[in-house]
Design a protein around this motif. Structure first.
Motif, PDB file in Angstrom:
ATOM      1  N   ILE A  42     -26.949 -13.853 -28.806  1.00 37.00           N
ATOM      2  CA  ILE A  42     -26.751 -12.587 -28.095  1.00 37.00           C
ATOM      3  C   ILE A  42     -27.398 -11.480 -28.897  1.00 37.00           C
ATOM      4  CG2 ILE A  42     -25.032 -10.958 -27.216  1.00 37.00           C
ATOM      5  CD1 ILE A  42     -23.127 -13.383 -26.959  1.00 37.00           C
ATOM      6  N   ILE A  85     -17.837  -8.901 -22.276  1.00 35.66           N
ATOM      7  CA  ILE A  85     -18.975  -9.758 -22.574  1.00 35.66           C
ATOM      8  C   ILE A  85     -19.248 -10.771 -21.462  1.00 35.66           C
ATOM      9  CG2 ILE A  85     -17.629 -11.469 -23.854  1.00 35.66           C
ATOM     10  CD1 ILE A  85     -21.241 -10.277 -24.581  1.00 35.66           C
ATOM     11  N   ARG A 122     -29.201 -14.487 -19.293  1.00 33.74           N
ATOM     12  CA  ARG A 122     -28.813 -13.255 -18.599  1.00 33.74           C
ATOM     13  C   ARG A 122     -29.386 -12.044 -19.310  1.00 33.74           C
ATOM     14  NH1 ARG A 122     -22.701 -12.525 -18.614  1.00 33.74           N
ATOM     15  NH2 ARG A 122     -23.004 -11.027 -20.286  1.00 33.74           N
ATOM     16  N   VAL A 167     -28.642 -12.670 -23.317  1.00 36.48           N
ATOM     17  CA  VAL A 167     -27.908 -13.888 -23.650  1.00 36.48           C
ATOM     18  C   VAL A 167     -28.893 -15.037 -23.545  1.00 36.48           C
ATOM     19  CG1 VAL A 167     -25.962 -15.385 -23.100  1.00 36.48           C
ATOM     20  CG2 VAL A 167     -25.761 -12.919 -22.761  1.00 36.48           C
ATOM     21  N   PHE A 212     -24.922 -19.891 -27.767  1.00 30.65           N
ATOM     22  CA  PHE A 212     -25.571 -18.707 -27.228  1.00 30.65           C
ATOM     23  C   PHE A 212     -26.017 -17.761 -28.345  1.00 30.65           C
ATOM     24  CE2 PHE A 212     -22.339 -20.041 -24.118  1.00 30.65           C
ATOM     25  CZ  PHE A 212     -23.176 -20.361 -23.044  1.00 30.65           C
TER      26      PHE A 212
END
Length: 333
Positions: A251, A312, A271, A261, A249
């Motif tokens: 971020i 998170i 997301r 994300v 991922f």
């Protein structure tokens, strides 16, 4: 997992251009911190914030120019470079000056140390490699240099025998760290950026999964293959903050305060969460200044002195801490 109840503070003369720069704390191997103040003094404090030494090698004229100083550690030395074109090697233990020299242009990037070399970028979009022993320049590599350029700090990373760096028109370059020979170069901006180079802000570079990740304030985040320079993917995210890569991922947080994300393999957005939804920001004056992830929490610092703590996994805000009345930088753990 701090409760923020016990806070230590160390006060120093304010850095006048603090809002327009991204100075970084240097955490040394002897568990100390090195930073600088608005009068050009460099100081070392221990983990209890007690001052160990303070030095200032500037003339009265130079002090009035409010130097911005970048630092790195090489064994028992501290390397200092500033936007006025000065380089200093000082003793880590007592701050004594070992050697100083002047460059052709001021410096404008973080410093990376590799073996007995250190690397830094100047305002002429030239990366320079120096010896950590005597400060002698070993090689340099010039990239395209527009007349008007951004004051945003540039970034470089070292991986094995390669150094990767980005200049202020968005060209990402990979060089052999031993002799400065070109490995590959990839532009991330069109030629139009020359007319607008002063407004381009690029994040620090992140190396992970054999790729380089970077984003900018032109609504772009990139994943670029570190071996070939080919763009793996490009996604729309408006951010000059340093992204973070955890497993598969990527971020990051946009200038508008949205947490993104992203799937690191294909660039798909998994997301998006509004981190500022509980912050009153009618005029959009409140901006993120940096974030870190620690123990499944994300800490987001803001230019109004507040720090947001969120989970998170759920993106649920847990608390907002008031650290200062003005801009705070990216936290460090």
């Amino acid at each position: 997992e701090t409760n923020f109840k016990k806070i230590s503070a160390f006060k120093f003369p304010a850095i006048k251009e603090f809002n327009f720069n991204q100075p970084e704390l240097l955490f040394t191997n002897d568990r100390s911190i090195v930073f600088f103040d608005g009068k050009g003094s460099v100081f070392k404090i221990n983990k209890d914030f007690k001052e160990i030494w303070r030095i200032n090698h500037y003339t009265k004229k130079e002090k009035k120019l409010n130097p911005i100083i970048y630092s790195a550690q090489s064994e028992d030395k501290i390397i200092l470079a500033d936007n006025l074109s000065n380089l200093f090697l000082v003793n880590l233990l007592n701050g004594d000056l070992i050697k100083s020299k002047e460059n052709k242009a001021g410096f404008n990037s973080n410093i990376k140390v590799s073996k007995q070399k250190f690397l830094i970028i100047d305002f002429e979009n030239t990366i320079r490699c120096f010896s950590t022993i005597d400060g002698k320049e070993l090689w340099n590599f010039q990239t395209e240099n527009p007349f008007i350029k951004s004051k945003k700090k540039l970034s470089l990373v070292v991986k094995g025998e390669l150094v990767f760096f980005v200049n202020n028109i968005g060209d990402l370059t990979a060089l052999n760290i031993n002799n400065g020979s070109l490995f590959w170069q990839t532009p991330t901006q069109s030629n139009i950026i020359y007319q607008d180079a002063f407004s381009l802000e690029i994040s620090d570079l992140i190396f992970s999964n054999d790729s380089i990740y970077l984003s900018n304030n032109k609504n772009e985040i990139y994943s670029i293959d570190a071996r070939t320079g080919i763009v793996n993917w490009k996604q729309n995210v408006n951010s000059s903050l340093t992204p973070t890569v955890i497993e598969n991922f990527v971020i990051t947080v946009s200038e508008e305060g949205y947490l993104f994300v992203i799937d690191s393999s294909n660039g798909n957005i998994i997301r998006i969460t509004n981190m500022l939804k509980n912050i009153k920001n009618k005029k959009n004056e409140i901006k993120p200044t940096g974030f870190i992830l620690a123990k499944n929490k994300i800490y987001l610092s803001l230019n109004n002195g507040k720090l947001i703590k969120s989970d998170i996994n759920t993106a649920i805000e847990e608390k907002v801490f008031k650290v200062s009345n003005s801009k705070i930088l990216r936290p460090n753990v």
